[in-house]
Motif scaffolding. Structure first.
Motif, PDB file in Angstrom:
ATOM      1  N   SER A  62     -14.218   0.179   0.179  1.00  0.00           N
ATOM      2  CA  SER A  62     -14.005  -1.025   0.989  1.00  0.00           C
ATOM      3  C   SER A  62     -13.050  -1.998   0.313  1.00  0.00           C
ATOM      4  O   SER A  62     -12.307  -2.725   0.978  1.00  0.00           O
ATOM      5  N   LEU A  63     -13.067  -2.027  -0.996  1.00  0.00           N
ATOM      6  CA  LEU A  63     -12.190  -2.942  -1.719  1.00  0.00           C
ATOM      7  C   LEU A  63     -10.720  -2.523  -1.691  1.00  0.00           C
ATOM      8  O   LEU A  63      -9.847  -3.322  -1.992  1.00  0.00           O
ATOM      9  N   LEU A  64     -10.458  -1.276  -1.315  1.00  0.00           N
ATOM     10  CA  LEU A  64      -9.070  -0.819  -1.256  1.00  0.00           C
ATOM     11  C   LEU A  64      -8.241  -1.643  -0.273  1.00  0.00           C
ATOM     12  O   LEU A  64      -7.111  -2.018  -0.561  1.00  0.00           O
ATOM     13  N   GLY A  65      -8.808  -1.914   0.907  1.00  0.00           N
ATOM     14  CA  GLY A  65      -8.078  -2.704   1.899  1.00  0.00           C
ATOM     15  C   GLY A  65      -7.830  -4.121   1.436  1.00  0.00           C
ATOM     16  O   GLY A  65      -6.738  -4.667   1.607  1.00  0.00           O
ATOM     17  N   ASP A  66      -8.830  -4.723   0.823  1.00  0.00           N
ATOM     18  CA  ASP A  66      -8.695  -6.086   0.326  1.00  0.00           C
ATOM     19  C   ASP A  66      -7.685  -6.144  -0.819  1.00  0.00           C
ATOM     20  O   ASP A  66      -6.830  -7.024  -0.857  1.00  0.00           O
ATOM     21  N   SER A  67      -7.759  -5.188  -1.709  1.00  0.00           N
ATOM     22  CA  SER A  67      -6.836  -5.160  -2.848  1.00  0.00           C
ATOM     23  C   SER A  67      -5.408  -4.901  -2.396  1.00  0.00           C
ATOM     24  O   SER A  67      -4.457  -5.402  -2.995  1.00  0.00           O
ATOM     25  N   MET A  68      -5.268  -4.123  -1.341  1.00  0.00           N
ATOM     26  CA  MET A  68      -3.938  -3.837  -0.817  1.00  0.00           C
ATOM     27  C   MET A  68      -3.224  -5.122  -0.415  1.00  0.00           C
ATOM     28  O   MET A  68      -2.015  -5.254  -0.598  1.00  0.00           O
ATOM     29  N   LEU A  69      -3.974  -6.079   0.109  1.00  0.00           N
ATOM     30  CA  LEU A  69      -3.360  -7.351   0.493  1.00  0.00           C
ATOM     31  C   LEU A  69      -2.666  -8.022  -0.690  1.00  0.00           C
ATOM     32  O   LEU A  69      -1.542  -8.495  -0.577  1.00  0.00           O
ATOM     33  N   TYR A  70      -3.342  -8.057  -1.816  1.00  0.00           N
ATOM     34  CA  TYR A  70      -2.836  -8.788  -2.969  1.00  0.00           C
ATOM     35  C   TYR A  70      -1.736  -8.037  -3.708  1.00  0.00           C
ATOM     36  O   TYR A  70      -0.970  -8.635  -4.454  1.00  0.00           O
ATOM     37  N   ILE A  71      -1.650  -6.730  -3.516  1.00  0.00           N
ATOM     38  CA  ILE A  71      -0.630  -5.943  -4.195  1.00  0.00           C
ATOM     39  C   ILE A  71       0.593  -5.747  -3.308  1.00  0.00           C
ATOM     40  O   ILE A  71       1.723  -5.987  -3.724  1.00  0.00           O
ATOM     41  N   ALA A  72       0.367  -5.286  -2.083  1.00  0.00           N
ATOM     42  CA  ALA A  72       1.480  -4.888  -1.223  1.00  0.00           C
ATOM     43  C   ALA A  72       2.083  -6.036  -0.422  1.00  0.00           C
ATOM     44  O   ALA A  72       3.299  -6.082  -0.227  1.00  0.00           O
ATOM     45  N   LEU A  73       1.268  -6.953   0.037  1.00  0.00           N
ATOM     46  CA  LEU A  73       1.772  -7.996   0.934  1.00  0.00           C
ATOM     47  C   LEU A  73       2.840  -8.887   0.297  1.00  0.00           C
ATOM     48  O   LEU A  73       3.864  -9.166   0.948  1.00  0.00           O
ATOM     49  N   PRO A  74       2.690  -9.334  -0.949  1.00  0.00           N
ATOM     50  CA  PRO A  74       3.764 -10.154  -1.527  1.00  0.00           C
ATOM     51  C   PRO A  74       5.079  -9.399  -1.716  1.00  0.00           C
ATOM     52  O   PRO A  74       6.146  -9.997  -1.722  1.00  0.00           O
ATOM     53  N   ILE A  75       5.005  -8.094  -1.836  1.00  0.00           N
ATOM     54  CA  ILE A  75       6.221  -7.295  -2.043  1.00  0.00           C
ATOM     55  C   ILE A  75       6.845  -6.878  -0.713  1.00  0.00           C
ATOM     56  O   ILE A  75       8.060  -6.958  -0.536  1.00  0.00           O
ATOM     57  N   TYR A  76       6.012  -6.424   0.215  1.00  0.00           N
ATOM     58  CA  TYR A  76       6.496  -5.866   1.484  1.00  0.00           C
ATOM     59  C   TYR A  76       6.172  -6.755   2.674  1.00  0.00           C
ATOM     60  O   TYR A  76       5.874  -6.262   3.750  1.00  0.00           O
ATOM     61  N   TRP A  77       6.258  -8.062   2.506  1.00  0.00           N
ATOM     62  CA  TRP A  77       5.876  -8.972   3.573  1.00  0.00           C
ATOM     63  C   TRP A  77       6.748  -8.802   4.807  1.00  0.00           C
ATOM     64  O   TRP A  77       6.278  -8.925   5.928  1.00  0.00           O
ATOM     65  N   GLY A  78       8.021  -8.484   4.640  1.00  0.00           N
ATOM     66  CA  GLY A  78       8.910  -8.275   5.792  1.00  0.00           C
ATOM     67  C   GLY A  78       8.515  -7.048   6.592  1.00  0.00           C
ATOM     68  O   GLY A  78       8.544  -7.041   7.825  1.00  0.00           O
ATOM     69  N   THR A  79       8.107  -6.000   5.910  1.00  0.00           N
ATOM     70  CA  THR A  79       7.673  -4.772   6.568  1.00  0.00           C
ATOM     71  C   THR A  79       6.383  -4.989   7.337  1.00  0.00           C
ATOM     72  O   THR A  79       6.138  -4.337   8.356  1.00  0.00           O
ATOM     73  N   ALA A  80       5.558  -5.902   6.879  1.00  0.00           N
ATOM     74  CA  ALA A  80       4.292  -6.207   7.545  1.00  0.00           C
ATOM     75  C   ALA A  80       4.484  -7.080   8.778  1.00  0.00           C
ATOM     76  O   ALA A  80       3.514  -7.416   9.451  1.00  0.00           O
ATOM     77  N   GLY A  81       5.715  -7.466   9.060  1.00  0.00           N
ATOM     78  CA  GLY A  81       5.991  -8.256  10.251  1.00  0.00           C
ATOM     79  C   GLY A  81       5.971  -9.752  10.024  1.00  0.00           C
ATOM     80  O   GLY A  81       6.002 -10.524  10.978  1.00  0.00           O
ATOM     81  N   LEU A  82       5.926 -10.177   8.764  1.00  0.00           N
ATOM     82  CA  LEU A  82       5.950 -11.604   8.474  1.00  0.00           C
ATOM     83  C   LEU A  82       7.395 -12.077   8.400  1.00  0.00           C
ATOM     84  O   LEU A  82       8.306 -11.322   8.071  1.00  0.00           O
ATOM     85  N   GLU A  83       7.598 -13.339   8.700  1.00  0.00           N
ATOM     86  CA  GLU A  83       8.945 -13.884   8.755  1.00  0.00           C
ATOM     87  C   GLU A  83       9.347 -14.606   7.486  1.00  0.00           C
ATOM     88  O   GLU A  83      10.531 -14.806   7.241  1.00  0.00           O
ATOM     89  N   SER A  84       8.370 -15.021   6.682  1.00  0.00           N
ATOM     90  CA  SER A  84       8.669 -15.794   5.493  1.00  0.00           C
ATOM     91  C   SER A  84       7.598 -15.566   4.435  1.00  0.00           C
ATOM     92  O   SER A  84       6.458 -15.211   4.751  1.00  0.00           O
ATOM     93  N   ILE A  85       7.956 -15.817   3.190  1.00  0.00           N
ATOM     94  CA  ILE A  85       7.025 -15.614   2.086  1.00  0.00           C
ATOM     95  C   ILE A  85       5.871 -16.621   2.117  1.00  0.00           C
ATOM     96  O   ILE A  85       4.765 -16.314   1.650  1.00  0.00           O
TER      97      ILE A  85
END
Length: 101
Positions: free
Chosen positions: A22-45
């Motif tokens: 269960s922690l894999l999904g939560d941890s993924m946020l803190y590792i992948a989101l700051p690096i691949y925020w554009g790929t996740a559909g976000l417009e800005s950091i």
């Protein structure tokens, strides 16, 4: 190891394994989101910071609620509900795009 000791440790091993998954999904946020925020559909950091803050602040009011629920449910039922909710939210990271989603 006797059979009695093996059977008494089995629920602990299962809960530990499910918690780790269960922690894999939560941890993924803190590792992948700051690096691949554009790929996740976000417009800005800055949206990454808001999402990660919401993820932490939501725990403050919901932890007492979770404690109350566990007083009325069995560990097994609570664990199943928690895993399902965690799984759906983790799938949601991959299915939906954009800041609002």
């Amino acid at each position: 190891m006797t059979i009695k000791n093996h059977l008494s440790s089995q629920p602990i091993i299962i809960v530990a394994f499910v918690t780790a998954l269960s922690l894999l999904g939560d941890s993924m946020l803190y590792i992948a989101l700051p690096i691949y925020w554009g790929t996740a559909g976000l417009e800005s950091i800055w949206q990454v910071g808001v999402l990660l803050s919401i993820n932490r602040f939501i725990r403050l009011p919901f932890n007492p609620i979770a404690g109350w629920i566990y007083k009325h449910l069995s560990l097994k039922a609570g664990l199943i509900i928690a895993v399902l909710l965690g799984g759906f939210t983790t799938i949601g990271y991959g299915v939906f795009e954009g800041f609002a989603a």
